[in-house]
Design an enzyme around this catalytic site. Structure first.
Site, short mmCIF file in Angstrom:
data_model
loop_
_atom_site.label_atom_id
_atom_site.label_comp_id
_atom_site.label_asym_id
_atom_site.label_seq_id
_atom_site.Cartn_x
_atom_site.Cartn_y
_atom_site.Cartn_z
N ASP A 60 7.02 4.66 -6.01
CA ASP A 60 7.02 3.93 -7.14
C ASP A 60 8.63 3.47 -7.49
O ASP A 60 9.70 4.24 -7.29
CB ASP A 60 6.91 4.97 -8.36
CG ASP A 60 6.55 4.72 -9.71
OD1 ASP A 60 7.29 3.40 -10.00
OD2 ASP A 60 5.92 5.32 -10.39
N LYS A 74 11.35 -0.84 -14.41
CA LYS A 74 11.86 -1.13 -16.01
C LYS A 74 13.33 -0.58 -15.71
O LYS A 74 13.55 0.55 -15.58
CB LYS A 74 11.18 -0.57 -17.08
CG LYS A 74 9.90 -0.98 -17.37
CD LYS A 74 8.90 -0.30 -18.57
CE LYS A 74 7.80 -0.88 -18.97
NZ LYS A 74 6.95 -0.25 -20.01
N ASP A 94 7.31 -2.88 -1.66
CA ASP A 94 6.65 -4.24 -2.13
C ASP A 94 7.62 -4.83 -3.06
O ASP A 94 7.43 -5.89 -3.56
CB ASP A 94 5.16 -4.13 -2.95
CG ASP A 94 5.09 -3.14 -3.91
OD1 ASP A 94 5.55 -2.21 -4.01
OD2 ASP A 94 5.11 -3.76 -4.94
N GLU A 131 3.27 15.96 -0.81
CA GLU A 131 2.84 15.15 -2.04
C GLU A 131 2.88 16.28 -3.10
O GLU A 131 2.57 17.33 -3.16
CB GLU A 131 1.37 14.88 -1.51
CG GLU A 131 0.50 14.49 -2.65
CD GLU A 131 1.01 13.08 -3.48
OE1 GLU A 131 1.29 13.19 -4.76
OE2 GLU A 131 1.37 12.10 -2.70
#
Length: 205
Positions: free
Chosen positions: A115, A119, A151, A65
């Site tokens: 993430d 875009k 997702d 992380e």
């Protein structure tokens, strides 16, 4: 917002490499190299990682992380649970796979809901790329697995295409009840709203 400091117990769960500029030995991460090692990339708040570590005390788990606050939070939770088979590394995932982890020593790598950078001008920032796949091939054991969830349908298709170009990987089936696999908080929220999570599972030949 200030980041909470480690307690002595939680500090033991943060993995700080002895050297960031060489390939680590397996025993520098966890001392018993006979135990399976799993890596959770972008472990976030650690809900998934903690659940796995509790369910499988015979395996070792390394969370990766970038954000210090999240690293400290997961370490505190692991300390409260008394988990000795979990550590968290504060580092970027591509560097971890490409340069730091030992070669052919990882049994499973998990990448859950990264993430998607939706875009068009940002899509080159997506984690799954040819360099990422090269890192997977470097650190996974023969018959080691990479498990991926997102997702974002377009990112899922792109990632599967990128991974599928590597002939060393075989795509496996992944039925919902195939094995114990806890859901992340994000996945629970997403599916409770009736939305889909896409998943794929790959084995190194």
């Amino acid at each position: 917002m200030s980041v909470k400091k480690h307690t002595p117990e939680s500090a033991e769960r943060e993995f700080v490499p002895p050297d960031y500029f060489r390939v680590l030995e397996r025993t520098e991460i966890f001392p018993d190299e006979s135990r399976p090692l799993e890596v959770d990339l972008g472990c976030g708040d650690g809900a998934f990682l903690l659940a796995l570590a509790k369910e499988f005390p015979e395996r070792d788990f390394l969370g990766v992380e970038r954000l210090l606050g999240r690293v400290r939070k997961v370490c505190r939770k692991a300390a409260r649970e008394g988990l000795t088979n979990l550590k968290v590394l504060r580092l970027e995932s591509n560097y971890t796979l490409g340069w730091l982890l030992p070669e052919a020593e990882v049994d499973r790598i998990h990448l859950l809901c990264p993430d998607p950078w939706p875009k068009a001008r940002h899509q080159n920032r997506r984690l799954v790329s040819d360099d990422f796949v090269a890192g997977l091939l470097r650190v996974l054991k023969p018959e080691g697995e990479f498990l991926f969830k997102t997702d974002h349908s377009e990112y899922f298709e792109e990632a599967c295409e990128v991974i599928g170009r590597a002939s060393q990987f075989e795509k496996l089936g992944w039925p919902e009840d195939a094995f114990y696999y806890p859901r992340t908080d994000f996945e629970e929220l997403w599916t409770s709203n009736g939305k889909s999570i896409f998943r794929s599972r790959w084995k190194l030949r």
